[in-house]
Each structure stands twice: as structure tokens, then as C-alpha cells.
Design an enzyme around this catalytic site. Sequence first.
Site, PDB file in Angstrom:
ATOM      1  N   ASP A  34      18.966 -49.651  33.815  1.00  0.00           N
ATOM      2  CA  ASP A  34      19.670 -50.483  34.786  1.00  0.00           C
ATOM      3  C   ASP A  34      19.088 -50.293  36.187  1.00  0.00           C
ATOM      4  O   ASP A  34      18.839 -49.162  36.610  1.00  0.00           O
ATOM      5  CB  ASP A  34      21.143 -50.054  34.767  1.00  0.00           C
TER       6      ASP A  34
ATOM      7  N   GLU B 289      15.101 -52.965  33.756  1.00  0.00           N
ATOM      8  CA  GLU B 289      15.754 -54.067  34.450  1.00  0.00           C
ATOM      9  C   GLU B 289      15.329 -53.928  35.905  1.00  0.00           C
ATOM     10  O   GLU B 289      15.889 -53.146  36.668  1.00  0.00           O
ATOM     11  CB  GLU B 289      17.285 -54.000  34.367  1.00  0.00           C
TER      12      GLU B 289
END
Length: 551
Positions: free
Chosen positions: A215, A277
Site C-alpha cells: 500500500d 501500489e
Amino acid sequence: MNTDPTQQTATGWWTEAAIYQIYPRSFADSNGDGIGDLPGITARLDHLVELGVDAVWLSPFYPSPQADAGYDVADYRDVDPLFGTLADADKLIAEARSRGLRVIVDLVPNHTSSAHRWFQEALAAAPGSAQRSRYIFRDGLGPAGDQPPNDWQSVFGGPAWTRTVDPDGQPGQWYLHLFDTGQPDLNWDNPEVHEEFLDVLRFWLDRGVDGFRVDVAHGLIKQANLPDWQEPQEILSGNEIDKPRPPMWDQEGVHEIYRQWRQVLDSYPGERVLVAEAWVEPAERLARYVRPDEMHQAFNFEYLLAAWTAPAQYAVITRSLEATDSVGAPTTWVLSNHDVVRHASRLGLAVGGGRPNGIGIGDPQPDAALGLRRARAATLLMLALPGSAYLFQGEELGLPEHTTMPDEARQDPTWARSGHTQRGRDGCRVPIPWEADAPSYGFGPTDASWLPQPPSWAEYALDRQRDVPGSTYELYRAALRLRRAHGLGRGTLEWLSSGDETLAFRNGDVTVLTNFGEAPVPVPPNAEVLATSAPLTEGTIPTDVTVYLRG
Ligand code: GLC
Ligand code: CA
């Protein structure tokens, strides 16, 4: 090792995989409390086998106050009771593997939850303490220290700093949170933070996961001294190579972290992978995350953001392939996820009209039929591209965004933090429909659903589409089957035409053609149609249709 990127081309399951994103809250609810859970996922794994994907990526299921739907992690080594137990996670991993499905879990290293033991210890400790140095605490500006330490804004709106209250009740230092106040940023200049995450990686690798989706991978390191940044905050780090880079994104230091992580993954048997990401543009900049000794792949958001025109699609596909080729990594493709308007709705908005952060009552509404037609064409095109493809739960049903959700039902912190100007991401996160005539469309055994499901969703339910020729579900199945049978994921793309109206390329023995123009395009003589995203009309390919051809 050989670090000359041009000398290596990655091989392995992940280089050509179709990876299905499960958003646990909204996939399947086993106990009827309206929130999807791990036993619910396990019970529905056969759906993914039937669909024909290779792997799943699970959004976070860790203990969390759910300030940002679980992207605020309070304990990286456990499961939130909302979603089940660690034993349920083990069972899910085992059941997936027994069906030949790989499992990727989400890792959130940029920030913890404010409920994490570390942050609670930091609040209780004094400025300058070891406990505070795990996060980014600073004194405020001005004589009273009541001004934030710099001008950074949170991605969800509002300032990126929140002032703490000392144990004696007096206002104290400020802490940085690039996202919600409940998501304090970790200090990656602190070796203890590195150690902790190396251990978390091992914890899940030991449990048998095949990898991690990382993330906000471009956010961990901030520029020294945290200089002001007058620009509005965006998660995307920049789009021109010569523009100054924001001091909170895509800093050089992040790469050292992933090199270290890669060594841990490589020390495990099997091919365990890291997926970034990283909202980093342009593609050459993103490619630096997937150099041979760093991550395995990165989401291609430039592709997701590209306009639905032949020139724009040609440009982004070409650029993406070139950029990843330059480092020997596979390219990835993605059209939807839990952070963006679903592509069946996004593509029903005016072409080139910008990218709304959510759609609600009173906003311009997408043309649903046009959106679905283009989404089917876009997906068929995407699944023929070499590299790996990410699918978001529900897109195989042609599911649209919930674009008329009552604002009172919204849960994404974006809505409140932006002063009710950005609707945020709830519309793509609605629990998905399985059975048209069941309570909550079969999401769970009751009517409960943490976000309201639109009344029109019966028609998208899986049981209305299964074995129905021409349904979106059967189109996805066919495309995934052909992709596998013809080795499209590991193939090479050769452009045949790249006009203003049509795109055509060859990948192995399959020719892929998309008609973006108004005029129908004849199917070449003697070509066999392997798949089409919508019916052909008298041997021609109509507007917004992709076909796979052979011969
Ligand atoms: C990523 C996630 C998003 C989350 C944010 C903060 O962008 O995909 O859902 O809100 O990180 O963790
Ligand atoms: Ca549940």
C-alpha cells in the site's frame, strides 16, 4: 547477481497471472452481520476457479478501527474479529492453494492505525522519546505552536497534521498523517520500523502467502526537513519527468526498503511476489520500482486513467510495455479497484472529462449502457495484453458504480474530510450480488449490507449471468480461458494498426481489434471470431467493440 536489466526478463507465475482483488468487507458475508468476512470468501472460492483467475489479492483484514476500511492497521499479525480469526485466514490460504489459486495479502507500511500499540505508546511518551521516533512528530509553528509544522494536505482533504494532547491535558506536538487522522505515518528513518516490517513479512510468508500488495509504496520516505509544498495534495506523485517531485512521494530512499524486502522474499521457496501500489508517473519513473532486485510488479495506473480513444490507448499501452521492458519486468494492467469509480461507470462518462472521485445524487450520471459496452470492450482488450492483469471483484458481473448512494450512507473518510466536496470511494465498494432473489442478493444470509445495494442489482447477480450466452460473466470466463489457452499473458504484442478509430494488434496466433470509431469495421475475410465483447452486425465490428480473431 546480474543487475543489468536488459539482460534479464522475468519469468514465473506472476508475470502472466490474472489476479482477482477481493475486498473482504464486500465479497461474501458468512454470518449475516452485513460485513463480508474470511469464511465467506472461503465458501466462494469455487467461483474464482470457475471464472478462471490465477490468484487473489485480499485487501486488509487485520485488526483495525476501520477508519479507512481496514487500511488503518492496529495489529499486522492478526485478523479483525469482524472478518474472522487467524485460523480462518490459514483455512482460506489452504483452501485457495488446494484449488491452485495463489494468495496475495495487503501490507500497509506507510502508516499504522492510531490504535496501534506503537502509536498509543508514542502519545503517552515525551517529545523526543524513542516511542515518538517511530512516527513523525513535530512541534507546531508560531509562538504557541498552534500552527501545523508545514503546509501539507491529507490525501483525503484537510491538513496532514493533527495536534496531540499531552497526558496533562495541554496541547502537545503534531503528528503527520498523509491520509486520515487515524493513520499516523511511520518514520522510515528509524531502523526499528524496518525490523518490524521485515518480521511482518516473515509472519505471513511463514503462513504460506504468495506475496504482498504494498500500500502507498511511493510514500514511505519523506524529503528531509519536510519542506512546504504549495500544491494541492494528490496521491499521484507527478506527471512530468522535469516537474519538481512532491516531498512526500517517490523519494529515492523507498527503493532501498524494497531491495531489502526482496531479499526476504527470495529466501523463501516458491515464487513470492511484491506488488507496488505506487501512484507514480510517468511510466519510466514507475519502472524503477520493479527493477530486478526490487518489487516484482507495480499497478499500472496510467493505463487505468487513460481515455477511451484509440490514440490514448495506443500511447499508454506502448509506453507501458517500453517502460517495463527497460527493466525486464512484466507489464501489468488494471481497470478497476477499490479506490476508483468502477470502469463500467467511468467509461460511461464523457470521454476526457476528468476522473471524478466518486459519483453521487446530483452529479452528472454515467450512461450505464454505454459504460458497460465500453467496459466489456476495454476488458477484452486488456486481457489480451502481455503481462499480468488485475480484476476487481464484481467487474466480472459488469457491475456499475453505485452512483446514487444516499450521502448519509457514505463511510469513506474522504467525504467528511473534503468538507463534503469529494464523494469518495464507497460507490465501488458496495457488497456484490450473487443471487438475484436472495436477501442482500446472496451477499450474506440476511438483508444486512454495510453499504446499501442499489435496487437494480438483481440483474447483475451471478446466477442471472451464469451459463447465459453473451452475459458479462460468460465474456470474462471466455476471455480468461482464451488468454490461458493462447498464452496471451506471456506473449508479445505486435501492432497491426493504430489509427484514430481502431486499434489492432497481434499476440501469438490471436489478432485483437477494437473499434473506437463510429463506422463499423468489417471482420477480415477468413478470420475466425474467437470472442467478441458485443454482437457483430452483419460481419462488421460495431462501435466500442473488441474482437479476438484467428486467421
Ligand atoms: C491506498 C489504498 C486506499 C487507502 C490508502 C491509505 O491508496 O488503496 O484504499 O485509503 O492507501 O492506506
Ligand atoms: Ca460477516
